[in-house]
Scaffold this motif. Structure first.
Motif, PDB file in Angstrom:
ATOM      1  N   ARG A   1      29.970  43.347  24.396  1.00  0.00           N
ATOM      2  CA  ARG A   1      29.049  44.409  24.813  1.00  0.00           C
ATOM      3  C   ARG A   1      28.743  44.286  26.306  1.00  0.00           C
ATOM      4  NH1 ARG A   1      24.851  43.293  21.637  1.00  0.00           N
ATOM      5  NH2 ARG A   1      26.066  44.077  19.865  1.00  0.00           N
ATOM      6  N   GLU A   2      28.645  43.059  26.778  1.00  0.00           N
ATOM      7  CA  GLU A   2      28.394  42.841  28.203  1.00  0.00           C
ATOM      8  C   GLU A   2      29.561  43.367  29.042  1.00  0.00           C
ATOM      9  OE1 GLU A   2      26.724  39.149  30.989  1.00  0.00           O
ATOM     10  OE2 GLU A   2      27.567  38.769  28.993  1.00  0.00           O
ATOM     11  N   VAL A   3      30.768  43.210  28.526  1.00  0.00           N
ATOM     12  CA  VAL A   3      31.943  43.762  29.214  1.00  0.00           C
ATOM     13  C   VAL A   3      31.896  45.283  29.201  1.00  0.00           C
ATOM     14  CG1 VAL A   3      34.461  43.995  29.109  1.00  0.00           C
ATOM     15  CG2 VAL A   3      33.399  41.760  28.714  1.00  0.00           C
ATOM     16  N   ALA A   4      31.545  45.860  28.057  1.00  0.00           N
ATOM     17  CA  ALA A   4      31.578  47.316  27.903  1.00  0.00           C
ATOM     18  C   ALA A   4      30.615  48.029  28.838  1.00  0.00           C
ATOM     19  CB  ALA A   4      31.275  47.692  26.452  1.00  0.00           C
ATOM     20  N   VAL A   5      29.480  47.437  29.116  1.00  0.00           N
ATOM     21  CA  VAL A   5      28.489  48.119  29.952  1.00  0.00           C
ATOM     22  C   VAL A   5      28.688  47.830  31.439  1.00  0.00           C
ATOM     23  CG1 VAL A   5      26.786  48.135  28.093  1.00  0.00           C
ATOM     24  CG2 VAL A   5      26.810  46.230  29.732  1.00  0.00           C
ATOM     25  N   ALA A   6      29.627  46.942  31.785  1.00  0.00           N
ATOM     26  CA  ALA A   6      29.916  46.646  33.200  1.00  0.00           C
ATOM     27  C   ALA A   6      30.934  47.662  33.696  1.00  0.00           C
ATOM     28  CB  ALA A   6      30.440  45.221  33.344  1.00  0.00           C
ATOM     29  N   LEU A   7      30.456  48.885  33.971  1.00  0.00           N
ATOM     30  CA  LEU A   7      31.349  50.006  34.252  1.00  0.00           C
ATOM     31  C   LEU A   7      31.752  50.120  35.714  1.00  0.00           C
ATOM     32  CD1 LEU A   7      29.720  52.758  31.993  1.00  0.00           C
ATOM     33  CD2 LEU A   7      31.709  51.324  31.500  1.00  0.00           C
ATOM     34  N   ARG A   8      30.994  49.564  36.611  1.00  0.00           N
ATOM     35  CA  ARG A   8      31.273  49.766  38.034  1.00  0.00           C
ATOM     36  C   ARG A   8      31.525  48.433  38.744  1.00  0.00           C
ATOM     37  NH1 ARG A   8      29.746  54.973  39.527  1.00  0.00           N
ATOM     38  NH2 ARG A   8      28.372  56.049  38.039  1.00  0.00           N
ATOM     39  N   GLY A   9      32.175  48.569  39.891  1.00  0.00           N
ATOM     40  CA  GLY A   9      32.366  47.407  40.737  1.00  0.00           C
ATOM     41  C   GLY A   9      33.437  46.471  40.213  1.00  0.00           C
ATOM     42  N   PRO A  10      33.826  45.458  40.954  1.00  0.00           N
ATOM     43  CA  PRO A  10      34.846  44.527  40.474  1.00  0.00           C
ATOM     44  C   PRO A  10      34.331  43.688  39.316  1.00  0.00           C
ATOM     45  CG  PRO A  10      33.906  43.740  42.538  1.00  0.00           C
ATOM     46  CD  PRO A  10      33.328  45.102  42.296  1.00  0.00           C
ATOM     47  N   VAL A  11      35.118  43.633  38.247  1.00  0.00           N
ATOM     48  CA  VAL A  11      34.754  42.880  37.047  1.00  0.00           C
ATOM     49  C   VAL A  11      35.950  42.018  36.646  1.00  0.00           C
ATOM     50  CG1 VAL A  11      34.039  42.986  34.628  1.00  0.00           C
ATOM     51  CG2 VAL A  11      33.214  44.710  36.254  1.00  0.00           C
ATOM     52  N   CYS A  12      35.714  40.740  36.419  1.00  0.00           N
ATOM     53  CA  CYS A  12      36.754  39.811  35.965  1.00  0.00           C
ATOM     54  C   CYS A  12      36.350  39.278  34.595  1.00  0.00           C
ATOM     55  CB  CYS A  12      36.916  38.665  36.957  1.00  0.00           C
ATOM     56  SG  CYS A  12      38.094  37.395  36.440  1.00  0.00           S
ATOM     57  N   VAL A  13      37.137  39.586  33.593  1.00  0.00           N
ATOM     58  CA  VAL A  13      36.857  39.154  32.226  1.00  0.00           C
ATOM     59  C   VAL A  13      37.835  38.040  31.859  1.00  0.00           C
ATOM     60  CG1 VAL A  13      36.641  39.825  29.811  1.00  0.00           C
ATOM     61  CG2 VAL A  13      36.091  41.476  31.622  1.00  0.00           C
ATOM     62  N   VAL A  14      37.328  36.847  31.655  1.00  0.00           N
ATOM     63  CA  VAL A  14      38.148  35.725  31.192  1.00  0.00           C
ATOM     64  C   VAL A  14      38.035  35.696  29.674  1.00  0.00           C
ATOM     65  CG1 VAL A  14      38.555  33.249  31.316  1.00  0.00           C
ATOM     66  CG2 VAL A  14      37.726  34.482  33.335  1.00  0.00           C
ATOM     67  N   ALA A  15      39.112  36.090  29.023  1.00  0.00           N
ATOM     68  CA  ALA A  15      39.091  36.275  27.566  1.00  0.00           C
ATOM     69  C   ALA A  15      39.973  35.231  26.899  1.00  0.00           C
ATOM     70  CB  ALA A  15      39.572  37.681  27.209  1.00  0.00           C
ATOM     71  N   GLY A  16      39.380  34.357  26.128  1.00  0.00           N
ATOM     72  CA  GLY A  16      40.143  33.345  25.419  1.00  0.00           C
ATOM     73  C   GLY A  16      41.011  33.939  24.331  1.00  0.00           C
ATOM     74  N   ALA A  17      41.945  33.139  23.825  1.00  0.00           N
ATOM     75  CA  ALA A  17      42.856  33.593  22.770  1.00  0.00           C
ATOM     76  C   ALA A  17      42.076  34.024  21.537  1.00  0.00           C
ATOM     77  CB  ALA A  17      43.818  32.462  22.407  1.00  0.00           C
ATOM     78  N   GLY A  18      42.433  35.192  21.003  1.00  0.00           N
ATOM     79  CA  GLY A  18      41.828  35.673  19.765  1.00  0.00           C
ATOM     80  C   GLY A  18      40.398  36.152  19.884  1.00  0.00           C
ATOM     81  N   THR A  19      39.936  36.448  21.106  1.00  0.00           N
ATOM     82  CA  THR A  19      38.532  36.831  21.291  1.00  0.00           C
ATOM     83  C   THR A  19      38.321  38.343  21.333  1.00  0.00           C
ATOM     84  OG1 THR A  19      38.784  36.606  23.698  1.00  0.00           O
ATOM     85  CG2 THR A  19      37.930  34.697  22.488  1.00  0.00           C
ATOM     86  N   GLY A  20      39.352  39.120  21.074  1.00  0.00           N
ATOM     87  CA  GLY A  20      39.196  40.574  21.015  1.00  0.00           C
ATOM     88  C   GLY A  20      39.134  41.231  22.384  1.00  0.00           C
ATOM     89  N   LYS A  21      39.987  40.822  23.301  1.00  0.00           N
ATOM     90  CA  LYS A  21      39.948  41.386  24.653  1.00  0.00           C
ATOM     91  C   LYS A  21      40.361  42.854  24.659  1.00  0.00           C
ATOM     92  CE  LYS A  21      44.583  39.890  26.072  1.00  0.00           C
ATOM     93  NZ  LYS A  21      45.157  41.245  26.060  1.00  0.00           N
TER      94      LYS A  21
END
Length: 689
Positions: free
Chosen positions: A20-40
């Protein structure tokens, strides 16, 4: 918007707190480090859909890029279901080709060069111009070097210098020759009016760089960019991404540095690590809840990086507890394959579908033992990403040559030496190519046949080439089992992005994982990441195994991979539960007559001493025997080794037998050869010492 599409609130309600935190980060540079099997994929598609549902994004102004057509298609399907139809979800190459075809005539005039389906025919022409001769394996290795150079922005004139510092090499040709072929390839391509896949990215980047109006048009069209699997981005793709952005920072990247396993293609974990440096103020978000695997599998995966610097996340399993991870060592690869197949059969009988099981290994040549073990139990299988062992070009050629020699030549005295002599005509040597690539894969396939010959000889000293060919043909016939609903056989590289209920990571011993040519700390760490990828493919059942020797009766020198330190039980007895260790056939121990050391190879046992111990034969006698052997081979129109191998000839020269009985005691001299050649050989030897 699709009237059945979920609302913005419903989109957020379907996510866990981190997603949810990823979904609402709509603007600006965003880097998502997503581990294996975490639903990226779930997180980034919901982010895009939430941006559309909340009115921040116009779907046609979003460009999402990934690395495979399958992943792009999956993303488009999810976005449509979430009410974000109209978003462009494409691979880097597909997005670049679409733009290049549209804008090239406006900027440079004329049509975009024709995209070639394969580099190999153009490279073959380039190699001929450079007087470089080689087989398909060499051409594939040259193609890999050309691809790496182009995605790394390395020109032919710079190849020698950059390749040296990057540790790039091909065994068959030097760096200067590679650079020469590379330059010639570019000339051939221009003459034919063709371009390759790397040119697609180069052309698109050139258009955007050369024409500001075109660049402005593209940037107005795509205001929001999302990059999946960002750890796999190469320098050329990163440069094109910069052109698309044009100094803006409305970019979201998603990836896992612990799954960077394509550095040979230009990828680097530094892309994710250095993202905050390139985009100051960027948000760094983490996805840590693993929905794929049991706590037991996740604990094993986390432990892989417990003794090294971790750049990714520590996973947290969201599944119920499952069976413990199994670790097992075996005397040889045949026993390992047999035990794996038996366990697969047990799991199938307990209700696990064959399609939900996979055997993962490091190199292609390892598949053969598992193909045979599964076929012997009538268990169907699918080899993913590579040809089945007996369908590989080099294996088909080898079997054909061995069959011809078995029919035409007189049976030799040593099956292994006869086999290696035939395969030597295909360029096989006892020393493996130092570098990875198609040539190494080809060598591994041929070496597997040598190992089969060794296994057969050790089991039956009278086995000949005809028996080996018959066994190879039997194995090939067995491998033609139906593949529907079968077990997946795959390399660790080709398994990335996939998952199964049960995974068998096999051949996890030193020298294979990490691979023998991983000689730098960086290369070893990539091997560690590759091992991690294999482990994290498993949902519930995970078994990790290794073999001390390649063939039954071989010297058990190999130990389990260093990546298993702290994971495998210290008291592991080397077998799966319920399986009895196989009895090994006892062999007499031969000692060197010079230093009394145990002799390990067939060649050493034949001459009766270590290969590096001083020889005691008379040079004159040995040369006389060699000359005589050449005459016999010419007269009979057979290879020299059919008369006597070098090892047998050396043993004769050293022993200088005085009678038939003494000559018959020499390994490689049977009754047939005694009758045919005994009188001449004894005459050349003269009186024994």
């Amino acid at each position: 918007m699709n009237p059945a599409a979920p609302t913005a609130d419903e989109l957020l309600a379907a996510l866990d707190p981190e997603q949810r935190e990823v979904a609402v980060a709509l603007r600006g540079p965003v880097c998502v480090v997503a581990g294996a099997g975490t639903g990226k994929t779930r997180a980034i598609t919901h982010r895009i859909a939430y941006g559309v549902a909340s009115g921040v994004y116009n779907p046609t102004e979003v460009l999402a890029v990934t690395f495979t057509a399958r992943a792009a298609g999956e993303m488009r399907g999810r976005l449509r279901a979430l009410g974000a139809d109209g978003v462009q979800a494409r691979t880097f190459h597909a997005a670049a080709l679409r733009q290049a075809r549209y804008f090239w005539p406006q900027v440079f005039g004329g049509e975009l060069p024709e995209l070639t389906a394969s580099k190999l025919s153009l490279l073959a022409e380039a190699a001929r111009r450079c007087r470089v001769r080689g087989d398909g394996a060499l051409l594939r290795d040259l193609a890999s070097e050309v691809e790496w150079s182009k995605v790394s922005n390395v020109r032919p004139d710079d190849y020698v210098r950059v390749a040296r510092s990057a540790g790039r090499s091909i065994d068959a040709v030097d760096a200067a020759t590679i650079a020469h072929v590379f330059a010639s390839y570019e000339e051939v391509k221009r003459e034919r009016g063709r371009m390759d896949m790397e040119d697609v990215l180069l052309c698109c980047a050139a258009i955007l760089e050369q024409d500001e109006r075109v660049a402005a048009t593209v940037r107005r069209q795509y205001k929001w960019l999302v990059v999946d699997e960002y750890q796999d981005v190469n320098p050329l793709q990163a440069a094109l991404l910069d052109q698309w952005l044009g100094g803006r920072d409305d970019l979201c990247v998603v990836g896992d540095p612990l799954q960077t396993i394509y550095s040979f293609a230009g990828a680097s974990p530094s892309h994710l690590r250095d993202f905050p440096k390139r985009f100051p103020g960027a948000q760094r978000l983490e996805l840590v809840r693993n929905y794929r695997s049991t706590p037991q599998v996740v604990a094993a995966a986390n432990h892989v990086f417990s003794r090294t610097r971790r750049e990714g996340v520590v996973l947290q399993s969201q599944q119920e507890a499952g069976p413990e991870v199994a670790y097992a060592g075996f005397a040889d690869e045949v026993a390992e394959a047999e035990a794996t197949a038996a366990e697969i059969l047990r799991l199938r009988d307990s209700g696990v579908p064959l399609s939900q099981m996979a055997v993962l290994f490091r190199i292609n040549a390892q598949s053969e033992a598992y193909e045979e073990a599964l076929a012997a139990r009538h268990l169907p299988y699918v080899v993913r990403g590579v040809e089945r062992f007996f369908e590989r070009a080099e294996v088909r050629q080898a079997v054909t040559l061995l069959r011809g020699q078995a029919r035409a030549g007189e049976p030799g005295d040593d099956l292994v030496e006869e086999t290696t002599a035939v395969l030597s005509s295909m360029g096989w040597t006892s020393t493996a190519p130092a570098a990875a690539g198609a040539q190494r894969d080809r060598w591994e396939s041929l070496h597997a046949i040598v190992s089969m010959a060794t296994e057969m000889r050790d089991a039956d000293a009278t086995a000949d080439l005809a028996a080996l060919v018959a066994d190879l043909e039997r194995r090939a016939q067995q491998s033609h089992a139906p593949v529907a609903d079968g077990v997946t056989l795959a390399t660790l590289h080709t398994a990335k992005g996939l998952e199964w209920d049960a995974v068998f990571c096999v051949g996890m011993h030193e020298g294979t994982v990490p691979i023998v040519y991983a000689t730098t700390p960086e290369a070893v760490e990539e091997e560690r990441r590759l091992f991690y990828v294999g482990i994290t493919r498993a949902r519930r059942h995970l078994r990790v195994s290794w073999a001390a020797a390649r063939t039954p009766g071989g010297r058990g020198k190999r130990g389990p991979s260093r990546f298993l330190d702290g994971l495998r039980p210290a008291d592991a007895d080397g077998t799966f539960a319920g399986q009895r260790p196989k009895k090994r056939r006892e062999r007499s121990v031969a000692h060197c007559r010079v230093c009394d050391a145990v002799l390990s190879s067939g060649a050493e046992r034949k001459i009766g001493r270590c290969l590096d111990c001083p020889s005691s034969y008379d040079e004159t006698v040995f040369e006389s025997l060699r000359t005589w052997r050449t005459e016999q081979a010419t007269e009979q129109k057979v290879p020299a080794y059919v008369v006597f191998t070098d090892a047998t000839l050396t043993a004769i020269a050293e022993a200088r037998p005085a009678d038939d009985l003494a000559l018959l005691k020499i390994p490689g001299v049977g009754k047939t050869k005694l009758e045919r050649y005994g009188e001449a050989v004894l005459a050349l030897c003269g009186p024994g010492e």
